[in-house]
Design a protein around this motif. Structure first.
Motif, PDB file in Angstrom:
ATOM      1  N   ARG A 156       0.827  -1.203   0.000  1.00 33.67           N
ATOM      2  CA  ARG A 156       0.000   0.000   0.000  1.00 33.67           C
ATOM      3  C   ARG A 156       0.867   1.261   0.000  1.00 33.67           C
ATOM      4  N   LEU A 193       1.128   5.160   1.422  1.00 32.21           N
ATOM      5  CA  LEU A 193       0.668   6.187   2.352  1.00 32.21           C
ATOM      6  C   LEU A 193       1.170   7.536   1.864  1.00 32.21           C
ATOM      7  N   ASP A 236      -3.106   5.156  -1.187  1.00 27.83           N
ATOM      8  CA  ASP A 236      -4.257   4.417  -0.669  1.00 27.83           C
ATOM      9  C   ASP A 236      -4.775   5.084   0.603  1.00 27.83           C
ATOM     10  N   ASP A 237      -3.829   5.574   1.424  1.00 30.14           N
ATOM     11  CA  ASP A 237      -4.160   6.258   2.668  1.00 30.14           C
ATOM     12  C   ASP A 237      -3.437   7.603   2.694  1.00 30.14           C
ATOM     13  N   GLY A 239      -6.733   8.921   7.101  1.00 34.83           N
ATOM     14  CA  GLY A 239      -7.771   8.053   6.579  1.00 34.83           C
ATOM     15  C   GLY A 239      -7.435   7.592   5.187  1.00 34.83           C
ATOM     16  N   THR A 240      -8.367   6.906   4.561  1.00 33.96           N
ATOM     17  CA  THR A 240      -8.176   6.478   3.181  1.00 33.96           C
ATOM     18  C   THR A 240      -8.306   7.695   2.265  1.00 33.96           C
ATOM     19  N   ARG A 294     -10.388   8.081  -0.130  1.00 33.01           N
ATOM     20  CA  ARG A 294     -11.815   8.401  -0.254  1.00 33.01           C
ATOM     21  C   ARG A 294     -12.303   9.210   0.951  1.00 33.01           C
ATOM     22  N   GLN A 295     -11.855   8.833   2.145  1.00 30.99           N
ATOM     23  CA  GLN A 295     -12.298   9.524   3.354  1.00 30.99           C
ATOM     24  C   GLN A 295     -11.746  10.948   3.428  1.00 30.99           C
ATOM     25  N   ASP A 333     -13.961   3.407  10.771  1.00 28.54           N
ATOM     26  CA  ASP A 333     -13.282   2.834   9.605  1.00 28.54           C
ATOM     27  C   ASP A 333     -11.877   3.379   9.411  1.00 28.54           C
ATOM     28  N   HIS A 345     -10.758   6.371   9.965  1.00 31.83           N
ATOM     29  CA  HIS A 345     -10.697   7.815   9.717  1.00 31.83           C
ATOM     30  C   HIS A 345     -10.640   8.534  11.064  1.00 31.83           C
TER      31      HIS A 345
END
Length: 313
Positions: free
Chosen positions: A20, A22, A214-215, A228-229, A231-232, A301, A303
């Motif tokens: 992943r 970051l 991804d994060d 967070g991700t 998306r978040q 989740d 976040h």
């Protein structure tokens, strides 16, 4: 003259999972690079980790990196092989008196028992993979014979030659034009997909983060204020600083009479920080409660945000 202790990084906590990426974002001077350098014990002479720990989970063991000596054999066996770093300025990272090939092979010869010819062959292969034309001959060139984009590719080759499990990329595309920038990022993605490498990407470019990460960890004055991700954080930002960063990104097609949003004020002096929330003097939603340091709030989740008014605005 008296000395003062300045906390360049304060209470930073995150984890990076295998394969992943970051993204660590924030303005200059917010502690992004110091955080990265701390992982590999590359802090300046007067810099020290006074609290907390940095843990690297190898295949069969758990290594506390923060307990290793800065120049000890243990940390040197990890640098470049298990964890490598792509530094921000290729001109400062490449030695002008050694060929590109010698500098790439140095890392390989340090960590693996192979001949210099085998090392050179692998260096040619990785430069070819990174898009350097005629790599077999260019490998004998010196840094001044490479363009800016080629130097950056050489730095990436040095970082990736041993197939590390974690790559820390500190502004890997700084000073490159957008075409070369896109190529470099695409090459990093390909290397990640091929070897399952984890990446910590340090940048102030929110567009790069949206494409690569991804994060996301948003840093301000040595703290992570939102995590967070993608998306978040990008889809539903909760910290006023995150919102301000996103609002200040130039938008394609903006009218000539429309002003580009900016974050008012300047980052404070690290040796003279305001009481409470460090961002409060620049925040449009600051209240009296912000004179005390905000606690971290878990929004679910994974976040999390460090703000008393995380839903403000």
């Amino acid at each position: 003259m008296g000395r003062r202790v300045v906390k360049a990084v304060n209470g930073v906590s995150f984890s990076v999972k295998k394969g992943r990426t970051l993204g660590v974002v924030g303005e200059s001077g917010c502690g992004k690079s110091v955080t990265a350098h701390s992982i590999l014990q590359l802090l300046p002479k007067l810099g020290n980790i006074t609290d907390g720990s940095i843990t690297y989970y190898a295949d069969n063991e758990e290594i506390i990196l923060s307990k290793l000596k800065k120049n000890g054999s243990a940390i040197r066996s990890i640098r470049g092989k298990e964890i490598s770093m792509i530094f921000q300025d290729p001109m400062a990272s490449l030695n002008p008196v050694y060929t590109i090939g010698n500098q790439i092979c140095e890392n390989l010869l340090q960590h693996e028992r192979i001949s210099k010819k085998e090392a050179m062959d692998r260096a040619v292969d990785i430069l070819t993979l990174l898009g350097i034309p005629k790599a077999s001959s260019r490998i004998m060139d010196y840094p001044h014979q490479f363009s800016g984009g080629m130097k950056q590719r050489a730095i990436i080759a040095m970082a990736m030659i041993c197939n590390p499990k974690l790559v820390i990329a500190d502004e890997p595309t700084t000073a490159l034009d957008v075409t070369i920038q896109a190529q470099i990022l695409e090459l990093m993605k390909e290397m990640q997909n091929k070897y399952g490498t984890s990446i910590i990407l340090i940048t102030h470019n929110m567009g790069i983060v949206a494409d690569m990460a991804d994060d996301i960890a948003v840093m301000y004055m040595g703290r992570i204020v939102e995590f967070g991700t993608v998306r978040q954080v990008l889809g539903s930002p909760q910290h006023p600083y995150t919102k301000a960063l996103l609002n200040s990104v130039p938008v394609l097609g903006i009218g000539k009479n429309e002003r580009l949003e900016t974050i008012r004020g300047n980052t404070p002096d690290p040796s003279d920080m305001p009481d409470g929330c460090e961002f409060a003097p620049r925040c449009d939603f600051a209240t009296e409660q912000c004179t005390t340091v905000p606690l971290e709030t878990d929004l679910g989740d994974g976040h999390r945000v460090r703000c008393w008014n995380c839903n403000g605005g």
